[in-house]
Design a protein around this motif. Structure first.
Motif, PDB file in Angstrom:
ATOM      1  N   HIS A 111      -5.257  -7.345   6.889  1.00 44.71           N
ATOM      2  CA  HIS A 111      -4.822  -6.043   6.369  1.00 44.71           C
ATOM      3  C   HIS A 111      -4.296  -6.159   4.943  1.00 44.71           C
ATOM      4  O   HIS A 111      -4.442  -5.236   4.146  1.00 44.71           O
ATOM      5  CB  HIS A 111      -3.757  -5.450   7.288  1.00 44.71           C
ATOM      6  N   SER A 112      -3.690  -7.294   4.629  1.00 43.66           N
ATOM      7  CA  SER A 112      -3.217  -7.493   3.258  1.00 43.66           C
ATOM      8  C   SER A 112      -4.389  -7.587   2.291  1.00 43.66           C
ATOM      9  O   SER A 112      -4.333  -7.051   1.174  1.00 43.66           O
ATOM     10  CB  SER A 112      -2.349  -8.755   3.177  1.00 43.66           C
ATOM     11  N   LEU A 113      -5.465  -8.246   2.705  1.00 44.30           N
ATOM     12  CA  LEU A 113      -6.671  -8.323   1.880  1.00 44.30           C
ATOM     13  C   LEU A 113      -7.289  -6.946   1.687  1.00 44.30           C
ATOM     14  O   LEU A 113      -7.764  -6.607   0.601  1.00 44.30           O
ATOM     15  CB  LEU A 113      -7.699  -9.253   2.526  1.00 44.30           C
ATOM     16  N   ALA A 114      -7.251  -6.125   2.747  1.00 45.85           N
ATOM     17  CA  ALA A 114      -7.853  -4.795   2.685  1.00 45.85           C
ATOM     18  C   ALA A 114      -7.070  -3.855   1.782  1.00 45.85           C
ATOM     19  O   ALA A 114      -7.641  -3.048   1.043  1.00 45.85           O
ATOM     20  CB  ALA A 114      -7.962  -4.202   4.095  1.00 45.85           C
ATOM     21  N   LEU A 115      -5.742  -3.947   1.830  1.00 44.85           N
ATOM     22  CA  LEU A 115      -4.888  -3.008   1.098  1.00 44.85           C
ATOM     23  C   LEU A 115      -4.481  -3.503  -0.287  1.00 44.85           C
ATOM     24  O   LEU A 115      -3.932  -2.735  -1.083  1.00 44.85           O
ATOM     25  CB  LEU A 115      -3.618  -2.731   1.920  1.00 44.85           C
ATOM     26  N   ARG A 117      -2.105  -5.152  -0.721  1.00 47.38           N
ATOM     27  CA  ARG A 117      -0.649  -5.161  -0.577  1.00 47.38           C
ATOM     28  C   ARG A 117      -0.292  -5.903   0.706  1.00 47.38           C
ATOM     29  O   ARG A 117      -1.044  -5.852   1.679  1.00 47.38           O
ATOM     30  CB  ARG A 117      -0.093  -3.735  -0.491  1.00 47.38           C
ATOM     31  N   VAL A 118       0.847  -6.563   0.698  1.00 44.80           N
ATOM     32  CA  VAL A 118       1.270  -7.287   1.901  1.00 44.80           C
ATOM     33  C   VAL A 118       1.525  -6.294   3.029  1.00 44.80           C
ATOM     34  O   VAL A 118       2.280  -5.346   2.873  1.00 44.80           O
ATOM     35  CB  VAL A 118       2.541  -8.114   1.627  1.00 44.80           C
ATOM     36  N   GLN A 119       0.861  -6.503   4.148  1.00 48.72           N
ATOM     37  CA  GLN A 119       0.990  -5.618   5.305  1.00 48.72           C
ATOM     38  C   GLN A 119       1.235  -6.468   6.540  1.00 48.72           C
ATOM     39  O   GLN A 119       0.331  -7.108   7.056  1.00 48.72           O
ATOM     40  CB  GLN A 119      -0.274  -4.769   5.479  1.00 48.72           C
ATOM     41  N   HIS A 120       2.485  -6.485   7.019  1.00 56.03           N
ATOM     42  CA  HIS A 120       2.821  -7.295   8.186  1.00 56.03           C
ATOM     43  C   HIS A 120       2.290  -6.650   9.462  1.00 56.03           C
ATOM     44  O   HIS A 120       2.206  -5.432   9.582  1.00 56.03           O
ATOM     45  CB  HIS A 120       4.337  -7.449   8.322  1.00 56.03           C
ATOM     46  N   SER A 121       1.953  -7.479  10.407  1.00 58.55           N
ATOM     47  CA  SER A 121       1.556  -7.019  11.736  1.00 58.55           C
ATOM     48  C   SER A 121       2.364  -7.798  12.760  1.00 58.55           C
ATOM     49  O   SER A 121       2.367  -9.029  12.749  1.00 58.55           O
ATOM     50  CB  SER A 121       0.062  -7.242  11.971  1.00 58.55           C
ATOM     51  N   ASN A 239       6.979  -7.273   2.580  1.00 61.38           N
ATOM     52  CA  ASN A 239       6.110  -6.166   2.964  1.00 61.38           C
ATOM     53  C   ASN A 239       5.980  -5.167   1.818  1.00 61.38           C
ATOM     54  O   ASN A 239       6.970  -4.730   1.242  1.00 61.38           O
ATOM     55  CB  ASN A 239       6.677  -5.467   4.205  1.00 61.38           C
ATOM     56  N   GLY A 240       4.739  -4.799   1.485  1.00 63.30           N
ATOM     57  CA  GLY A 240       4.506  -3.814   0.441  1.00 63.30           C
ATOM     58  C   GLY A 240       4.291  -4.410  -0.929  1.00 63.30           C
ATOM     59  O   GLY A 240       3.852  -3.706  -1.852  1.00 63.30           O
ATOM     60  N   SER A 241       4.580  -5.696  -1.094  1.00 59.95           N
ATOM     61  CA  SER A 241       4.391  -6.327  -2.397  1.00 59.95           C
ATOM     62  C   SER A 241       2.907  -6.656  -2.612  1.00 59.95           C
ATOM     63  O   SER A 241       2.112  -6.687  -1.672  1.00 59.95           O
ATOM     64  CB  SER A 241       5.231  -7.603  -2.491  1.00 59.95           C
ATOM     65  N   GLU A 242       2.551  -6.898  -3.843  1.00 63.79           N
ATOM     66  CA  GLU A 242       1.161  -7.233  -4.153  1.00 63.79           C
ATOM     67  C   GLU A 242       0.830  -8.606  -3.581  1.00 63.79           C
ATOM     68  O   GLU A 242       1.669  -9.504  -3.583  1.00 63.79           O
ATOM     69  CB  GLU A 242       0.960  -7.222  -5.668  1.00 63.79           C
TER      70      GLU A 242
END
Length: 262
Positions: A111-115, A117-121, A239-242
């Protein structure tokens, strides 16, 4: 004579005294009743406040439950989880497979690659998780398969139709690296030319093995001379950072490899 009159006057005053005493008792009785009523009102008020607090607490708990359900649903929506995988891998639009043991951080990386942006799961992938990532030149379709024991039987089935393999390991989980190595070599043994991109994830943790240690622990020098092999150190921190530059480079490389394999 005078004494007789005095007695008569005293006798006449006695009913008045009795009357006054009666009034005094009645007044005291009223005070007691009013005092009792006042206490009852205080108790009733305290009960009402207690009921109000309990009702407020109940509403807060219900709100928390609803928020948790909403968060859980959002997490599931973000993961695009398919609880029942299709019977056969698709012939067209070959996918980039994302595999690895449970807890390695596959979904967070994906998800981080897709966005960008860092996206925790926090929820593990129970089944399949399909994610599309757009680049300037193309669209890449990734398919993550759960890493727990029940889902590993699907790995080889889908590997035969994959464009390339992205394998994610937890760099800090030293005890499971031999298990990760075993499954990785079993997978690539079925396809001698499938490109391999390894993510040594959780590099930010103090206990994490460095890149050279991961290369040795997974015996990547033994995966075959005809195979393209790449190893990236990755981390998903704030979370949310580049996303870190290493993850951006990995995404660009994956897009290039996928284009070559199509």
């Amino acid at each position: 004579m005078e004494r007789a009159k005095e007695k008569k006057r005293e006798k006449g005053k006695e009913p008045e005294k009795e009357k006054m005493r009666g009034k005094g008792k009645e007044k005291e009785k009223r005070k007691e009743v009013e005092k009792k009523k006042s206490k009852e009102k205080v108790k009733e008020k305290e009960k009402e406040e207690k009921r109000s607090k309990e009702e407020e607490k109940r509403k807060e708990q219900e709100t928390e439950k609803e928020q948790f359900k909403g968060k859980e649903k959002k997490e599931k929506d973000n993961n695009s989880i398919l609880t029942k995988p299709p019977l056969e891998p698709r012939e067209k639009n070959k996918q980039i497979l994302v595999l690895g043991l449970d807890g390695a951080g596959k979904t967070s990386v994906l998800h981080s690659l897709a966005l960008n942006r860092v996206q925790h799961s926090v929820a593990p992938t129970h089944g399949f998780n399909a994610v599309c990532i757009n680049t300037e030149d193309s669209q890449m379709e990734f398919l993550e398969i759960g890493g727990s024991e029940p889902f590993r039987s699907y790995w080889e089935m889908y590997l035969s139709r994959g464009l390339l393999l992205v394998f994610v390991v937890d760099s800090a989980d030293h005890n499971r690296l031999p298990e990760a190595k075993k499954h990785l070599h079993q997978l690539i043994g079925t396809n001698p030319i499938l490109p391999l991109v390894v993510f040594a994830n959780k590099q930010d943790l103090e206990a994490a093995y460095r890149i050279t240690d991961i290369h040795e622990a997974l015996a990547l020098s033994e995966v075959g001379n005809d195979r393209k092999v790449f190893l990236f150190g990755t981390q998903v921190t704030e979370n949310g950072s580049e996303i870190p530059s290493a993850m951006q480079d990995a995404r660009d490389l994956i897009a290039h490899l996928a284009a070559d394999m199509q």
